[in-house]
Design an enzyme around this catalytic site. Structure first.
Site, mmCIF file in Angstrom:
data_model
loop_
_atom_site.group_PDB
_atom_site.id
_atom_site.type_symbol
_atom_site.label_atom_id
_atom_site.label_comp_id
_atom_site.label_asym_id
_atom_site.label_seq_id
_atom_site.Cartn_x
_atom_site.Cartn_y
_atom_site.Cartn_z
ATOM 1 N N GLY A 76 0.636 -1.104 -0.021
ATOM 2 C CA GLY A 76 -0.005 -0.107 0.085
ATOM 3 C C GLY A 76 0.798 1.388 -0.006
ATOM 4 N N GLN A 77 1.978 1.149 -0.167
ATOM 5 C CA GLN A 77 3.045 2.325 -0.005
ATOM 6 C C GLN A 77 2.436 3.350 -1.275
ATOM 7 O OE1 GLN A 77 4.405 -0.325 0.862
ATOM 8 N NE2 GLN A 77 5.174 0.452 2.773
ATOM 9 N N ARG A 78 2.701 4.736 -1.056
ATOM 10 C CA ARG A 78 2.258 5.780 -2.012
ATOM 11 C C ARG A 78 2.749 5.351 -3.373
ATOM 12 N NH1 ARG A 78 3.356 11.206 0.273
ATOM 13 N NH2 ARG A 78 5.611 10.311 -0.162
ATOM 14 N N ILE A 80 3.627 2.554 -4.936
ATOM 15 C CA ILE A 80 3.274 1.415 -5.603
ATOM 16 C C ILE A 80 1.632 1.309 -5.800
ATOM 17 C CG2 ILE A 80 5.115 0.043 -5.123
ATOM 18 C CD1 ILE A 80 3.617 -1.387 -2.740
#
Lengths: 187, 343
Positions: A76-78, A80
């Site tokens: 969920g990192q910005r 990716i």
């Protein structure tokens, strides 16, 4: 709290008359640190003591009596999030996980959800929102989360919000039961 | 839990279904606490202490502080540190994630299950982390090994379900690498927490930042190199005595062999199959079935000789395995332990 496994969900599915005869694809999305992988591992009755932040994606798949349940957990990192879309095809259910105790990022998670809901590939896909981390002191209640995210404005698909604590395994079963009722009704 | 949506006839079948009634979860029954006691915010040129028992495994939020020192000497469920500038922060063991966002010029000592950092600049992090630490959209982040002792810290590590031997502080994953430059680095070995915190003030409360006192063993970030001798040692479970024994060996090597290093340590349960795979002998399963083993990798000239000497002199009361083919066994041992944390 009783342990709940994917096999438990299959048991529920099996009971229904209009059982789906095909693969059921569940997409698990949400911001980084929301608890997606913990939820996924809990669904598969695995140990959740030490989980490393997801760099790509994780899949859990269970097959039994004509059912195949695929749960896709995407990091969920910005950085990716633009790649989430690569996983949208043929999604039967969207599970959106929220860290209810992360007040600073409530707007950010609401924005990302709204982007998902206007995507062509996810039109009409039932949505289950897990208001996760209810065991934490600063957690917003599920109804407050629903309000922050304007979930009540969703009219184009079945949806539900469910309070849960993935680490404790509480509330997950109730959410999955909602899925089994709503998805199977459609099929 | 559920929601009632405004229904029109057409939309009857859509929207949230009926709420699930009569379900009581553990958080509904939680005794009420003053949430403000668990938020540290808006400090400026100030100092804040939270001693053992005041947090007691709950969530902590630190936000919007400037030029301040914050000490949380207790175990914590999860922590977020947001929008802080020029702060010095010491935190006891955090069971879940430590998440730092929008911070600048801070020095932090953190032990946690997960470490995440986003939108931060120029930070010094002395870290103990059970899983791979990650950074995103951050620059000038420098890491060192966590070094901390205070009177209840051992219990707090147990309360937080963290092993002092599982620390992967230097294996950073950067989600947003920039070509040609590094967003993060490893501090030089001689840069320690003592360079940043005033030890005199801290020793009054029994807090120490020295390597010898630290609950977490000092491990180096240096990778295994062909030319240097390595020694792989396994302590088998012995009702907790193996932890003290491993510590004795680590301390003696640190004191007496300044040219040697502890490369890493791991504490992990081994199945009989895994045990057989590592030791190439079925009989070791008898030793590994009782509880987790502690694996240590040392490096330096004549390190195997020194380790054997310490074990022979001081550690006869526990069962210890000293490898004679470290490279192969280390690879097997690490692939098994890393599977546990890498999902």
């Amino acid at each position: 709290m009783a342990a709940f496994s994917l096999f438990g969900l299959l048991a529920i599915l099996r009971k229904l008359k209009s059982s789906p005869d095909k693969e059921l694809r569940i997409l698990l999305l949400g911001l980084d640190n929301a608890g997606k992988t913990t939820l996924l591992k809990k669904l598969a009755s695995e140990d959740v003591t030490h989980i490393t932040p997801t760099q790509g994606f994780n899949i859990k798949s269970v097959q039994a009596e004509g059912f195949k349940l695929n749960v896709w957990d995407i990091g969920g990192q910005r950085k990716i999030r633009p790649y989430w879309r690569n996983y949208f095809d043929n999604t039967d259910v969207l599970i959106y996980v929220i860290d209810s105790a992360d007040r600073k990022r409530m707007d950010e998670t609401g924005y990302e959800l709204s982007e998902l809901l206007i995507d062509d590939k996810l039109v009409g896909v039932p949505l289950l929102v897990f208001a996760n981390k209810q065991d934490l002191l600063h957690a917003a209640s599920a109804s407050d989360v629903a309000q922050s995210l304007c979930l009540h404005q969703i009219k184009d698909r079945p949806w539900q919000i469910q309070a849960c604590s993935a680490t404790a395994g509480e509330g997950i079963k109730d959410g999955m039961e909602w899925i089994s009722r709503n998805v199977c009704r459609k099929k | 839990m559920g929601c009632l949506c405004q229904k029109s006839k057409k939309e009857d079948s859509y929207g949230a279904s009926k709420p699930i009634e009569n379900v009581e979860y553990s958080w509904d029954k939680r005794r009420s606490m003053n949430v403000d006691d668990f938020i540290i915010q808006n400090l400026e040129n100030d100092e804040k202490w939270k001693i053992g028992g005041t947090i007691n495994g709950e969530q902590v939020v630190i936000q919007n502080c400037k030029n301040s020192s914050i000490y949380i000497l207790d175990h914590v469920n999860t922590i977020t540190i947001d929008d802080c500038v020029s702060c010095k922060i010491i935190i006891g063991p955090v069971k879940g994630s430590a998440f730092l966002r929008d911070c600048e010029d801070c020095v932090c000592l953190i032990a946690c299950g997960q470490f995440r950092i986003r939108d931060c600049r120029n930070m010094v992090i002395f870290l103990s982390c059970a899983t791979q630490p990650i950074i995103e959209s951050s620059s000038s982040i420098r890491f060192g090994c966590y070094q901390l002792f205070y009177p209840s810290i051992k219990d707090h590590f147990k309360d937080a379900h963290l092993s002092i031997f599982n620390n992967t502080w230097s294996r950073i994953h950067d989600f947003t690498p920039v070509e040609g430059e590094l967003n993060w680095g490893i501090l030089p070995e001689n840069t320690t927490p003592q360079n940043y915190f005033s030890c005199h003030d801290l020793s009054r409360v029994g807090l120490s930042l020295s390597v010898m006192d630290s609950i977490v063993p000092y491990t180096t970030a240096v990778k295994m190199c062909e030319r240097v001798e390595h020694c792989f040692i396994v302590f088998f479970f012995c009702e907790g005595q193996e932890e003290d024994a491993a510590r004795v060996l680590i301390d003696k090597i640190y004191l007496e062999r300044v040219d040697c290093r502890l490369v890493w340590s791991r504490q992990v349960e081994l199945s009989s199959h895994e045990s057989c795979n590592i030791f190439q002998d079925e009989s070791y399963a008898r030793l590994t079935k009782h509880g987790p083993v502690i694996g240590l990798l040392f490096s330096g000239p004549c390190i195997t000789y020194s380790c054997n000497q310490v074990i022979g002199e001081s550690l006869q009361h526990v069962t210890v395995y000293v490898s004679d083919s470290p490279r192969e066994q280390v690879n097997k041992f690490l692939s098994i332990t890393d599977m546990r944390i890498a999902f």
